[in-house]
Design a protein around this motif. Sequence first.
Motif, PDB file in Angstrom:
ATOM      1  N   LEU A  58       0.531  -0.968   0.098  1.00  0.00           N
ATOM      2  CA  LEU A  58      -0.355   0.383  -0.402  1.00  0.00           C
ATOM      3  C   LEU A  58       1.195   1.003   0.106  1.00  0.00           C
ATOM      4  O   LEU A  58       0.766   2.356  -0.794  1.00  0.00           O
ATOM      5  CB  LEU A  58      -0.690   0.304   1.114  1.00  0.00           C
ATOM      6  N   HIS A  59       2.224   0.914   0.866  1.00  0.00           N
ATOM      7  CA  HIS A  59       3.160   2.397   0.846  1.00  0.00           C
ATOM      8  C   HIS A  59       3.501   2.238  -0.906  1.00  0.00           C
ATOM      9  O   HIS A  59       4.359   3.776  -0.641  1.00  0.00           O
ATOM     10  CB  HIS A  59       3.303   2.334   2.034  1.00  0.00           C
ATOM     11  N   LEU A  60       4.372   0.956  -0.997  1.00  0.00           N
ATOM     12  CA  LEU A  60       4.870   1.892  -2.748  1.00  0.00           C
ATOM     13  C   LEU A  60       4.203   2.338  -3.563  1.00  0.00           C
ATOM     14  O   LEU A  60       3.918   0.845  -4.098  1.00  0.00           O
ATOM     15  CB  LEU A  60       6.161   0.669  -2.567  1.00  0.00           C
ATOM     16  N   ARG A  61       3.959   3.068  -4.193  1.00  0.00           N
ATOM     17  CA  ARG A  61       3.422   2.633  -5.394  1.00  0.00           C
ATOM     18  C   ARG A  61       3.792   1.943  -6.725  1.00  0.00           C
ATOM     19  O   ARG A  61       2.996   1.797  -7.477  1.00  0.00           O
ATOM     20  CB  ARG A  61       3.943   4.666  -5.858  1.00  0.00           C
ATOM     21  N   GLN A  62       5.457   1.714  -6.583  1.00  0.00           N
ATOM     22  CA  GLN A  62       5.729   0.388  -7.475  1.00  0.00           C
ATOM     23  C   GLN A  62       4.620  -0.995  -7.397  1.00  0.00           C
ATOM     24  O   GLN A  62       4.875  -1.832  -8.578  1.00  0.00           O
ATOM     25  CB  GLN A  62       7.272   0.786  -7.230  1.00  0.00           C
ATOM     26  N   LEU A  63       4.376  -1.198  -6.177  1.00  0.00           N
ATOM     27  CA  LEU A  63       3.992  -2.231  -6.747  1.00  0.00           C
ATOM     28  C   LEU A  63       2.347  -2.005  -6.550  1.00  0.00           C
ATOM     29  O   LEU A  63       1.384  -3.008  -5.876  1.00  0.00           O
ATOM     30  CB  LEU A  63       4.126  -2.678  -4.624  1.00  0.00           C
ATOM     31  N   HIS A  64       1.809  -0.946  -6.885  1.00  0.00           N
ATOM     32  CA  HIS A  64       1.281  -0.585  -6.850  1.00  0.00           C
ATOM     33  C   HIS A  64       0.028  -1.371  -8.272  1.00  0.00           C
ATOM     34  O   HIS A  64       0.066  -1.119  -9.375  1.00  0.00           O
ATOM     35  CB  HIS A  64      -0.265   0.768  -6.586  1.00  0.00           C
ATOM     36  N   LEU A 309       6.696 -15.718   4.896  1.00  0.00           N
ATOM     37  CA  LEU A 309       7.687 -15.966   5.100  1.00  0.00           C
ATOM     38  C   LEU A 309       8.027 -16.709   3.269  1.00  0.00           C
ATOM     39  O   LEU A 309       8.890 -17.001   3.118  1.00  0.00           O
ATOM     40  CB  LEU A 309       7.759 -17.735   5.679  1.00  0.00           C
ATOM     41  N   ILE A 310       6.736 -17.134   3.100  1.00  0.00           N
ATOM     42  CA  ILE A 310       6.691 -17.948   1.708  1.00  0.00           C
ATOM     43  C   ILE A 310       7.255 -16.498  -0.257  1.00  0.00           C
ATOM     44  O   ILE A 310       8.385 -16.504  -0.783  1.00  0.00           O
ATOM     45  CB  ILE A 310       5.732 -17.876   1.259  1.00  0.00           C
ATOM     46  N   TYR A 311       6.969 -15.277   1.071  1.00  0.00           N
ATOM     47  CA  TYR A 311       6.985 -13.757   0.046  1.00  0.00           C
ATOM     48  C   TYR A 311       8.250 -13.820  -0.037  1.00  0.00           C
ATOM     49  O   TYR A 311       9.032 -12.921  -0.969  1.00  0.00           O
ATOM     50  CB  TYR A 311       6.150 -12.627   0.426  1.00  0.00           C
ATOM     51  N   ALA A 312       8.606 -13.920   1.867  1.00  0.00           N
ATOM     52  CA  ALA A 312      10.671 -13.099   1.807  1.00  0.00           C
ATOM     53  C   ALA A 312      11.380 -13.844   0.957  1.00  0.00           C
ATOM     54  O   ALA A 312      12.170 -13.832   0.825  1.00  0.00           O
ATOM     55  CB  ALA A 312      10.025 -13.378   3.480  1.00  0.00           C
ATOM     56  N   LEU A 313      10.728 -15.418   1.216  1.00  0.00           N
ATOM     57  CA  LEU A 313      11.874 -16.484   0.485  1.00  0.00           C
ATOM     58  C   LEU A 313      12.257 -16.386  -1.375  1.00  0.00           C
ATOM     59  O   LEU A 313      12.777 -16.576  -2.191  1.00  0.00           O
ATOM     60  CB  LEU A 313      11.344 -18.245   1.037  1.00  0.00           C
ATOM     61  N   PHE A 314      10.628 -16.044  -1.527  1.00  0.00           N
ATOM     62  CA  PHE A 314      10.681 -15.748  -3.590  1.00  0.00           C
ATOM     63  C   PHE A 314      10.815 -14.532  -4.011  1.00  0.00           C
ATOM     64  O   PHE A 314      10.824 -14.390  -5.117  1.00  0.00           O
ATOM     65  CB  PHE A 314       9.834 -16.239  -3.776  1.00  0.00           C
ATOM     66  N   TYR A 315      10.287 -13.348  -3.585  1.00  0.00           N
ATOM     67  CA  TYR A 315       9.912 -11.872  -4.155  1.00  0.00           C
ATOM     68  C   TYR A 315      10.974 -11.607  -3.247  1.00  0.00           C
ATOM     69  O   TYR A 315      11.264 -11.013  -2.400  1.00  0.00           O
ATOM     70  CB  TYR A 315       8.665 -11.394  -3.099  1.00  0.00           C
ATOM     71  N   PRO A 316      11.906 -10.644  -4.224  1.00  0.00           N
ATOM     72  CA  PRO A 316      12.996 -10.221  -4.270  1.00  0.00           C
ATOM     73  C   PRO A 316      12.374  -8.079  -3.931  1.00  0.00           C
ATOM     74  O   PRO A 316      12.571  -7.908  -2.556  1.00  0.00           O
ATOM     75  CB  PRO A 316      14.013  -9.548  -4.991  1.00  0.00           C
ATOM     76  N   TRP A 317      11.345  -8.196  -4.296  1.00  0.00           N
ATOM     77  CA  TRP A 317      10.367  -6.337  -3.879  1.00  0.00           C
ATOM     78  C   TRP A 317      10.163  -6.718  -2.526  1.00  0.00           C
ATOM     79  O   TRP A 317      10.299  -5.848  -1.303  1.00  0.00           O
ATOM     80  CB  TRP A 317       9.229  -6.730  -4.792  1.00  0.00           C
ATOM     81  N   PHE A 318       9.710  -7.485  -1.794  1.00  0.00           N
ATOM     82  CA  PHE A 318       9.871  -7.667  -0.336  1.00  0.00           C
ATOM     83  C   PHE A 318      10.685  -7.881   0.049  1.00  0.00           C
ATOM     84  O   PHE A 318      10.575  -6.932   1.419  1.00  0.00           O
ATOM     85  CB  PHE A 318       8.583  -9.294  -0.463  1.00  0.00           C
ATOM     86  N   LYS A 319      11.533  -8.602   0.197  1.00  0.00           N
ATOM     87  CA  LYS A 319      12.890  -8.484   0.751  1.00  0.00           C
ATOM     88  C   LYS A 319      13.439  -7.069   1.198  1.00  0.00           C
ATOM     89  O   LYS A 319      13.612  -6.281   1.611  1.00  0.00           O
ATOM     90  CB  LYS A 319      14.094  -9.437   0.414  1.00  0.00           C
ATOM     91  N   LYS A 320      13.346  -6.252   0.356  1.00  0.00           N
ATOM     92  CA  LYS A 320      13.695  -4.912  -0.553  1.00  0.00           C
ATOM     93  C   LYS A 320      12.861  -3.819  -0.014  1.00  0.00           C
ATOM     94  O   LYS A 320      13.613  -3.252   1.524  1.00  0.00           O
ATOM     95  CB  LYS A 320      14.326  -4.443  -1.660  1.00  0.00           C
ATOM     96  N   ALA A 321      11.344  -4.405   0.546  1.00  0.00           N
ATOM     97  CA  ALA A 321      10.753  -3.508   0.867  1.00  0.00           C
ATOM     98  C   ALA A 321      11.275  -3.519   2.999  1.00  0.00           C
ATOM     99  O   ALA A 321      10.160  -3.032   3.453  1.00  0.00           O
ATOM    100  CB  ALA A 321       9.049  -3.760   0.802  1.00  0.00           C
ATOM    101  N   ILE A 322      10.914  -4.787   2.757  1.00  0.00           N
ATOM    102  CA  ILE A 322      11.393  -4.964   4.351  1.00  0.00           C
ATOM    103  C   ILE A 322      12.000  -4.719   5.169  1.00  0.00           C
ATOM    104  O   ILE A 322      12.753  -3.102   6.420  1.00  0.00           O
ATOM    105  CB  ILE A 322      11.621  -6.399   4.871  1.00  0.00           C
ATOM    106  N   LYS A 323      13.211  -4.367   4.759  1.00  0.00           N
ATOM    107  CA  LYS A 323      14.474  -3.377   4.368  1.00  0.00           C
ATOM    108  C   LYS A 323      13.978  -1.194   4.582  1.00  0.00           C
ATOM    109  O   LYS A 323      14.931  -1.354   5.670  1.00  0.00           O
ATOM    110  CB  LYS A 323      15.850  -3.473   3.576  1.00  0.00           C
ATOM    111  N   VAL A 324      13.324  -1.137   3.962  1.00  0.00           N
ATOM    112  CA  VAL A 324      12.683   0.563   3.586  1.00  0.00           C
ATOM    113  C   VAL A 324      11.940   0.459   5.224  1.00  0.00           C
ATOM    114  O   VAL A 324      12.253   1.091   5.430  1.00  0.00           O
ATOM    115  CB  VAL A 324      12.293   0.383   2.165  1.00  0.00           C
ATOM    116  N   ILE A 325      11.311  -0.874   5.529  1.00  0.00           N
ATOM    117  CA  ILE A 325      10.265  -0.589   6.808  1.00  0.00           C
ATOM    118  C   ILE A 325      11.210  -0.600   8.127  1.00  0.00           C
ATOM    119  O   ILE A 325      11.347   0.668   8.900  1.00  0.00           O
ATOM    120  CB  ILE A 325       9.343  -1.118   6.589  1.00  0.00           C
ATOM    121  N   LEU A 326      12.366  -1.561   7.807  1.00  0.00           N
ATOM    122  CA  LEU A 326      13.098  -2.060   9.353  1.00  0.00           C
ATOM    123  C   LEU A 326      13.908  -0.743   9.275  1.00  0.00           C
ATOM    124  O   LEU A 326      14.099  -0.223  11.160  1.00  0.00           O
ATOM    125  CB  LEU A 326      13.417  -3.090   9.680  1.00  0.00           C
ATOM    126  N   SER A 327      14.374   0.247   7.874  1.00  0.00           N
ATOM    127  CA  SER A 327      15.593   0.779   8.276  1.00  0.00           C
ATOM    128  C   SER A 327      14.819   2.077   8.603  1.00  0.00           C
ATOM    129  O   SER A 327      15.458   3.611   9.112  1.00  0.00           O
ATOM    130  CB  SER A 327      16.107   0.795   7.277  1.00  0.00           C
TER     131      SER A 327
END
Length: 343
Positions: A58-64, A309-327
């Motif tokens: 919802l926050h990152l427009r590229q993922l809309h 967990l499945i998204y974290a393993l297989f979606y690179p965009w989700f891994k990067k989004a987690i870094k953006v949020i947690l940082s």
Amino acid sequence: MNSNSSPLVAAQLCFPDVNGSCVKAPYSPGPRVLLYAVFGSGAVLAVLGNLLVVTSILHLRQLHSPTNFLIASLACADFLVGVTVMPFSMVRSVESCWYFGRSFCTFHTCCDVAFCYSSLFHLCFISVDRYIAVTEPLAYPAKFTVSVSGVCIVVSWMLPLVYSGAVFYTGVYDDGLEELSSALNCVGGCQVVVNQNWVLIDFLSFLIPTFIMIILYSNIFLVARQQAKKIENTGNTGESSSESYKARVAKRERKAAKTLGITVIAFMISWLPYSIDSLIDAFMGFITPAYIYEICVWCAYYNSAMNPLIYALFYPWFKKAIKVILSGHIFKNSSAAMKLSSE
């Protein structure tokens, strides 16, 4: 002798001072702590993991995109399972008592059924979305728009909520089983006894969408295999820029379909034991031991924690989004426009 045994008997009741209290079957301290840790970690993962998915999309427009909006809505259903269902079921499972009142028992059961069916319907619509994306990659953006995705989301929420509310708040689920239901639902119990007709409807409501998903994903992987062979052949003979673009689009959609196919398989593995047990139980006189029932229930609940967990393993965009949020970068004004690779 009676006076000595009464405190012991009282200690084995959910509500010692209330007539008609359920009998308590407590675990020893070691297993109790272990069970709270296992069930509690599942609830925390379901809440935090799905909250990350929803926030990212919802926050990152590229993922809309239509697909990602469906995924975010699916994550909302799993998030609500982690908030409204799992914590209270955890106490019931470990303590073997329901301490939250009869009215909340009905609400809890209603939420349990509604959110789980909502997950199933979301996955079914996602399967349709992926089928169109893989079989018609160039026409897909015009066929499965954000508006179409919105309609799918509304249906995925409204049907389960209306169905669950109608069944559990009218009391039709235990027609013909009133005596058994009354006997099981002592004070401190939250045991729902569903008659054969509604169990059969529930099972078919699970089975039919599951078969639809199996058929669609089987076709998706057949088409994907054909596309891969075609791309390999055209790659050896040289290809035009339009064919190259089509190949890249097809590859991206196949990769997304594979990840979501794993999500569907995880859902079926998690929910199949509970669905089969409920069907057998209703037609065999509710013979399932309590611990088997609890295992089946928690296998189903844990599906809500598995998807992130499945998204974290297989979606690179989700891994990067987690870094953006947690940082903390998500709080910057420009973070919504941040580019993430969706490959």
